[in-house]
Design an enzyme around this catalytic site. Structure first.
Site: not given
Ligand SMILES: NC(=O)C1=CN([C@@H]2O[C@H](COP(=O)(O)OP(=O)(O)OC[C@H]3O[C@@H](n4cnc5c(N)ncnc54)[C@H](OP(=O)(O)O)[C@@H]3O)[C@@H](O)[C@H]2O)C=CC1
Ligand SMILES: O=C(O)C1=N[C@H](C(=O)O)C[C@H](O)C1
Length: 266
Positions: A7, A12, A125, A155, A159
């Site tokens: 990805g 990200m 994370m 968000h 998203k």
């Protein structure tokens, strides 16, 4: 540690390429996108905005890359993540999964893959959110069911899943603190004549708009007082550095299914 990013043209993915380039003892050895991506063939460094190219073109074939790396970092989509989990298990490598929107059957498949791979999976994370989860668990246990728990998240407009993986992670922490099952007590949507709030339920509210990276509030609403625990992400770099830390930690572990709580020792 030799890492592959899947990805890699995503929000990200680009952040991870940059973060890996800036991390000592880590080298990007491959960058993967799906076969219809317009970015295939482009240099990963250029895509991530690095000053010089990395000499790593975006590829569509995970097999040769997984065979020659120590770990893969995956912030993609549920179907893609399940496919990569099978390949990571075959290659016996580390698989760090940030992808959200996974269902219970998906988690079962990931747990099966973790018999051979070292999987670290988390809806968030960052250090801050994982610490927050511990605080939420403690608050839920201390305050008890006289306090209503509501989880609010906001968000960016792009998203695609709701509630966010983080909201669900915080909901699980609250449910654990209360010693109840989240599945049996969560209220994910309210609309129309809902009736009064059910005692002991855990409610979710989802907002989407603009470029918000990720805001989460856990509200404990009692009879005459309200406690709010809040986390606001200000840069996606916090997720990328957490994911790299997870990969480095998992590299030293046995095959298994781990979370950021294990990585951070919380
Ligand atoms: N756990 C955490 O800390 C965090 C988790 N996330 C989660 O990570 C995921 C990705 O987020 P984000 O980067 O914002 O989303 P993006 O849509 O920007 O990135 C996802 C990327 O994956 C690509 N992709 C889709 N299918 C495949 C495939 N089969 N193989 C390779 N690449 C594929 C997409 O391509 P295309 O656009 O062409 O479809 C896209 O480039 C989401 O589930 C999000 O919720 C995000 C931030 C933090
Ligand atoms: O999609 C995002 O952007 C994010 N997703 C994760 C989630 O679903 O909680 C983590 C972070 O909040 C950003």
């Amino acid at each position: 540690m030799r890492l592959v990013v899947v990805g890699s043209s995503g929000r990200m993915g680009r952040m991870l390429i940059k973060a890996i380039a800036e991390t000592e003892d880590c080298t990007l050895v491959g960058a993967i996108e799906h076969e219809h991506s317009p970015f295939v063939g482009q240099d990963a460094g250029a895509l991530a905005g690095l000053p010089a190219p990395l000499g790593i073109p975006l590829s569509t074939d995970p097999l040769p890359l997984f065979a020659n790396c120590d770990g893969v970092i995956d912030f993609t989509a549920p179907a893609a993540t399940l496919g990569y989990a099978e390949l990571a298990a075959q290659a016996r490598i580390v698989h760090v999964i940030g992808t959200t929107g996974l269902t219970e059957p998906d988690f079962e498949k990931l747990r099966a893959a973790a018999r051979h791979a070292r999987i670290v999976q988390s809806g968030n994370m960052s250090l801050g959110v994982n610490l927050l989860a511990g605080l939420v668990k403690k608050a839920a246990a201390t305050l008890g069911a006289d306090f209503d728990i509501e989880i609010l998240e906001m968000h960016h407009r792009m998203k695609v899943d709701a509630p966010s993986g983080t909201a669900l992670l915080l909901g699980e922490a609250a449910a654990e603190g209360r010693e109840i099952s989240l599945k049996e007590h969560s209220v994910r949507v309210r609309d129309g004549h809902t009736g009064a709030r059910e005692r002991g339920s855990i409610g979710f509210a989802t907002l989407r708009g603009g470029t918000v990276i990720g805001d989460h509030s856990v509200i404990f609403a009692g009879a005459s007082e309200r406690l709010e625990l809040v986390h606001r992400a200000e840069d996606r770099g916090i997720f990328a550095s957490g994911a790299i830390k997870a990969a480095q930690w998992a590299f030293k572990q046995k095959p298994g299914y781990y979370t950021m709580t294990d990585v951070l020792g919380l």
